[in-house]
Scaffold this motif. Structure first.
Motif, PDB file in Angstrom:
ATOM      1  N   PHE A  82       0.852  -1.176   0.000  1.00  0.00           N
ATOM      2  CA  PHE A  82       0.000   0.000   0.000  1.00  0.00           C
ATOM      3  C   PHE A  82       0.895   1.236   0.000  1.00  0.00           C
ATOM      4  CE2 PHE A  82      -4.252   1.567   1.931  1.00  0.00           C
ATOM      5  CZ  PHE A  82      -4.437   2.333   0.805  1.00  0.00           C
ATOM      6  N   ILE A  84       1.218   4.732   0.374  1.00  0.00           N
ATOM      7  CA  ILE A  84       0.606   6.008   0.766  1.00  0.00           C
ATOM      8  C   ILE A  84       1.636   7.113   0.613  1.00  0.00           C
ATOM      9  CG2 ILE A  84      -0.637   7.185   2.637  1.00  0.00           C
ATOM     10  CD1 ILE A  84      -1.887   4.868   3.475  1.00  0.00           C
ATOM     11  N   LEU A 133      12.811  -0.942   3.738  1.00  0.00           N
ATOM     12  CA  LEU A 133      12.492  -1.033   5.165  1.00  0.00           C
ATOM     13  C   LEU A 133      11.449  -2.125   5.411  1.00  0.00           C
ATOM     14  CD1 LEU A 133      12.401   2.749   6.126  1.00  0.00           C
ATOM     15  CD2 LEU A 133      14.196   1.088   6.605  1.00  0.00           C
ATOM     16  N   ILE A 139       8.934  -3.339   8.499  1.00  0.00           N
ATOM     17  CA  ILE A 139       8.165  -2.184   8.985  1.00  0.00           C
ATOM     18  C   ILE A 139       7.075  -1.870   7.967  1.00  0.00           C
ATOM     19  CG2 ILE A 139       8.291   0.177   9.827  1.00  0.00           C
ATOM     20  CD1 ILE A 139      11.331  -0.205   9.961  1.00  0.00           C
ATOM     21  N   HIS A 140       5.867  -1.714   8.455  1.00  0.00           N
ATOM     22  CA  HIS A 140       4.729  -1.505   7.557  1.00  0.00           C
ATOM     23  C   HIS A 140       4.945  -0.269   6.682  1.00  0.00           C
ATOM     24  CE1 HIS A 140       0.764  -1.440   5.930  1.00  0.00           C
ATOM     25  NE2 HIS A 140       0.414  -2.501   6.640  1.00  0.00           N
ATOM     26  N   VAL A 142       2.925   1.599   5.235  1.00  0.00           N
ATOM     27  CA  VAL A 142       2.018   2.735   5.434  1.00  0.00           C
ATOM     28  C   VAL A 142       2.647   3.746   6.393  1.00  0.00           C
ATOM     29  CG1 VAL A 142      -0.155   3.412   6.538  1.00  0.00           C
ATOM     30  CG2 VAL A 142      -0.138   1.604   4.837  1.00  0.00           C
ATOM     31  N   ILE A 143       3.272   3.240   7.447  1.00  0.00           N
ATOM     32  CA  ILE A 143       3.873   4.161   8.417  1.00  0.00           C
ATOM     33  C   ILE A 143       5.140   4.801   7.852  1.00  0.00           C
ATOM     34  CG2 ILE A 143       4.998   4.283  10.680  1.00  0.00           C
ATOM     35  CD1 ILE A 143       2.900   2.248  11.614  1.00  0.00           C
ATOM     36  N   THR A 144       5.999   4.017   7.206  1.00  0.00           N
ATOM     37  CA  THR A 144       7.237   4.617   6.680  1.00  0.00           C
ATOM     38  C   THR A 144       6.931   5.649   5.598  1.00  0.00           C
ATOM     39  OG1 THR A 144       7.454   2.764   5.158  1.00  0.00           O
ATOM     40  CG2 THR A 144       8.744   2.650   7.162  1.00  0.00           C
ATOM     41  N   ILE A 146       4.287   7.473   5.183  1.00  0.00           N
ATOM     42  CA  ILE A 146       3.726   8.713   5.735  1.00  0.00           C
ATOM     43  C   ILE A 146       4.842   9.576   6.329  1.00  0.00           C
ATOM     44  CG2 ILE A 146       2.358   9.646   7.638  1.00  0.00           C
ATOM     45  CD1 ILE A 146       0.450   8.803   5.618  1.00  0.00           C
ATOM     46  N   MET A 147       5.765   8.953   7.055  1.00  0.00           N
ATOM     47  CA  MET A 147       6.890   9.713   7.616  1.00  0.00           C
ATOM     48  C   MET A 147       7.706  10.335   6.478  1.00  0.00           C
ATOM     49  SD  MET A 147       6.473   9.499  10.776  1.00  0.00           S
ATOM     50  CE  MET A 147       4.826   8.896  11.027  1.00  0.00           C
ATOM     51  N   TRP A 150       6.250  13.568   5.049  1.00  0.00           N
ATOM     52  CA  TRP A 150       6.516  14.803   5.795  1.00  0.00           C
ATOM     53  C   TRP A 150       7.976  15.210   5.668  1.00  0.00           C
ATOM     54  CZ3 TRP A 150       2.759  17.877   6.975  1.00  0.00           C
ATOM     55  CH2 TRP A 150       1.474  17.336   7.082  1.00  0.00           C
ATOM     56  N   ILE A 151       8.868  14.218   5.626  1.00  0.00           N
ATOM     57  CA  ILE A 151      10.281  14.546   5.457  1.00  0.00           C
ATOM     58  C   ILE A 151      10.496  15.229   4.102  1.00  0.00           C
ATOM     59  CG2 ILE A 151      12.592  13.535   5.223  1.00  0.00           C
ATOM     60  CD1 ILE A 151      11.648  11.385   7.284  1.00  0.00           C
TER      61      ILE A 151
END
Lengths: 376, 310
Positions: A82, A84, A133, A139-140, A142-144, A146-147, A150-151
């Motif tokens: 996924f 994102i 990652l 590591i999912h 979706v979380i990486t 999204i981070m 923003w970076i």
């Protein structure tokens, strides 16, 4: 009759169309509750698009990045990932495009190709980082991603704050050189002959001078066809889909799943990066702009891909639908004062009902069962 | 020195509180086996409702409660999709992340004369020392004067820890997240447990959002919730799906946000560009996931829809 309905409900296309219809109904409900007439609002959204050629072109200009980010999400979906991270990959692509296109002097056409390759590579690596990652540490994504979104946003703002890159006292970076712009009749429309011609043909001037009409959408459609070919006509595409269908079976068949995950995210990132690059070459100010919030195209891509059931060719049409909705949403805000965010609610509801598509299967099964009971 | 440390601690707590509420929400939902990517959207609607109700009622606690309730109601939408209709929980969560902000901005424009920003709340959440600190000349008291939401979130964490590990309810929740079929055969109502867990998860996320608008800032705008929901989810993974671990991770991420404020001040000794500083919480989240996630395993049935009788 009942069994036909049951069969129809079980088709993916029916489920998606139902989801879109339900999205429109939810939007109508929100508008009605807020005191606006849904009929008037919807017809205005629709008619405003066709009220002038400029508006139709505006929708097509909006469609280009949405096709590419849609392809990005769809491609990743095929391997069960996924993505994102379209927002961040779009930004990284735009940064690479402006850095290359604003610094190097290359002959026309070649410069656009070099810009696109640079953006694809940079954004692809950014996407591949999330893939790595996932593959290496589990590591999912979706979380990486999204981070990483923003970076990328703050990286963009940081670059503009640098003296060599940002234009002093503005929110912009330096721009891509004009011979690398992908606008239609780019040099000609501002040349003396062009201006004289446009003065004699007043119907054309609002289109050529009043909009950022550019070749981006054509490139996006070509890319969609290429992605479709890659997925369905090549060994690599087969591997991508095999991993998506059954990871363990793919592994057992000798496909290197981890490598496939990283490669898929590379291509997904690259596709979103192309959207950023073509936006830079195709629309004003042809430069990076300080961002207060995410540009939104990456998230649009999720909706585009879901509505298209991850079909690359389908993405062309669902991107067009989404862009028309978003353009229409801005006109009801201007003309009726109705909040344009009603479109976000509609999009959310459409995505929601795509997610619960199994609901339609359940209803379909219930209809079938009832028929069996009646037959008994 | 003591005072600046205390100040750093209270700013850290201020920024950590919204993350902690949301993180606890993530803990309860995922322990019951439902992945909740929609926390971000639930925080956004909670942040808006908190600010709007706080503004119109003049009472921050009404706002706080409204924030929690709105988050809970939005969570029920996710619950229907992921529990009853066995939807893909990630996609359903993404839908929540569209609907939450969409609804919040839609309502904001409707209630605040077309503006995508609410009016400032006149009475924010009170601080622990309240007006006493304003009168007091003691700098220590001024520096330690944190918002009431901070002790509340610690109480919530304690309660959640107690419920999850010391009560039969908690045992049921965890068994549903680990092995729903086994739980079912023992007569546990799997669907009910999941519904309650997701609803509570939404309420906590809504509290987190309302904390943002009633204790950290005093109004709602489009960028009030910008990734906190996902940082909270990272904290859940980092904290090994346990309340205390998640709280600790949120403190770390809250500290990163406090650093943005502390180092970003004009009179600070080190000058770091603000955009690089703003990047810090996100980079720290990524790095900490890379370093620690290997030792972390999710509840076994997390994210897998449960079908009775299969």
């Amino acid at each position: 009759m009942g069994s036909k309905i049951a069969e129809l409900l079980n088709k993916t296309a029916t489920k998606i169309i139902l989801a879109i219809v339900l999205g429109f109904m939810a939007g109508a409900l929100a508008l009605a509750v807020a005191g606006y007439d849904p009929g008037t609002s919807y017809s205005m959204m629709f008619t405003s698009i066709f009220s002038s050629p400029q508006n139709m072109i505006q929708v097509l200009i909006l469609t280009m990045p949405n096709i590419l980010t849609g392809l990005s999400v769809a491609f990743a979906f095929k391997t069960g990932l996924f993505n994102i991270g379209g927002e961040g990959q779009y930004i990284v692509g735009a940064i690479a495009a402006v850095m290359v296109g604003g610094v190097f002097n290359l002959p026309p056409v070649i410069n656009v190709i070099v810009i696109m390759l640079a953006a694809f590579l940079a954004a692809g690596l950014y996407g591949a980082l999330a893939g790595f990652l996932k593959a290496k540490f589990g590591i999912h994504e979706v979380i990486t991603t999204i981070m990483l979104n923003w970076i990328a946003l703050y990286l963009n703002n940081y670059l503009i704050s640098l003296p060599g890159i940002g234009v002093k006292n503005t929110e912009y970076s330096f721009a891509i050189k004009q011979n690398a712009w992908t606008n239609v009749l780019n040099g000609w429309k501002t040349s003396p002959q062009g201006q004289a011609y446009l003065a004699a043909h007043p119907a054309l001037s609002p289109i050529l001078l009043g909009t950022d009409i550019n070749y981006g959408i054509i490139i996006a459609i070509v890319v969609a066809v290429a992605v479709s070919f890659l997925l369905y006509r090549t060994t690599f595409g087969y591997q991508v889909r095999a991993v998506g269908l059954n990871k363990d079976a793919a592994e057992a068949a000798g496909i290197r799943v981890k490598k496939s995950i990283v490669m898929t995210m590379f291509i997904a990132g690259g596709l979103a990066g192309l959207a950023g690059a073509l936006q830079m070459t195709g629309t004003l100010p042809h430069a990076l702009v300080t961002l207060a919030s995410q540009p939104g195209y990456g998230f649009n891509g999720i909706t585009v891909a879901l509505m298209a059931n991850s079909s690359p060719i389908g993405c062309i049409f669902t991107a067009l639908l989404l862009s028309a909705l978003q353009f229409g949403g801005s006109t009801i805000q201007m003309n009726l004062g109705a909040p344009s965010e009603v479109v976000n609610i509609m999009i959310g509801v459409i995505v929601f009902f795509v997610a619960v598509a199994s609901m339609f299967t359940m209803i379909s099964e219930r209809i079938k069962r009832r028929r069996v009971k009646i037959a008994d | 020195m003591l005072i600046s440390i205390l100040l750093a601690v209270s700013i850290t707590l201020m920024y950590a509180a919204p993350l902690m509420f949301a993180g606890l929400g993530g803990v309860i939902s995922e322990n019951a086996g439902v992945v909740n990517i929609g926390i971000e959207g639930m925080m956004t609607i909670g942040a808006f409702c908190g600010a709007a109700v706080g503004y119109f009622s003049g009472n921050p606690w009404w706002g706080f409660a409204a924030g929690g309730l709105s988050g809970g109601l939005l969570a029920l939408v996710h619950a229907v999709a992921s529990i009853s209709f066995r939807a893909d929980q990630t996609i359903s969560g993404v839908a929540i992340n569209f609907i939450g902000p969409g609804l919040a901005l839609f309502l904001s424009r409707k209630l605040f004369a077309g503006s995508a920003m609410t009016k400032p709340v006149e009475h924010p959440i009170p601080t622990i020392f309240g007006s006493y600190a304003a009168k007091s000349s003691n700098l220590l008291i001024k520096a330690a004067n944190i918002e009431m939401t901070v002790p509340i979130v610690f109480i919530c964490a304690l309660v959640l820890w107690f419920v999850l590990y010391k009560t039969s309810w908690g045992l049921r929740i965890r068994s549903v997240g680990e092995n729903p079929a086994a739980a079912d055969t023992l007569g546990i109502n799997v669907y009910k447990i999941k519904y309650v867990a997701v609803f509570v998860s939404g309420v906590l996320s809504g509290f987190g959002g309302a904390t943002m608008t009633l204790a950290v800032m005093n109004y709602f705008t489009q960028s009030t919730i910008s990734g906190q929901g996902f940082i909270a989810l990272a904290a859940v993974i980092f904290g090994k799906w346990k309340p205390h671990g998640t709280m600790a991770a949120c403190l770390l991420f809250g500290f990163a946000q406090a650093l943005v404020v502390l180092l970003g001040g004009s009179n600070s000794k080190i000058q770091i560009p603000s955009s690089l500083l703003s990047m810090l919480p996100y980079v720290l989240t990524l790095v900490s996931l890379v370093l620690f996630v290997r030792h972390s395993t999710a509840p076994k049935a997390d994210g897998i829809p449960y079908v009775k009788g299969h």
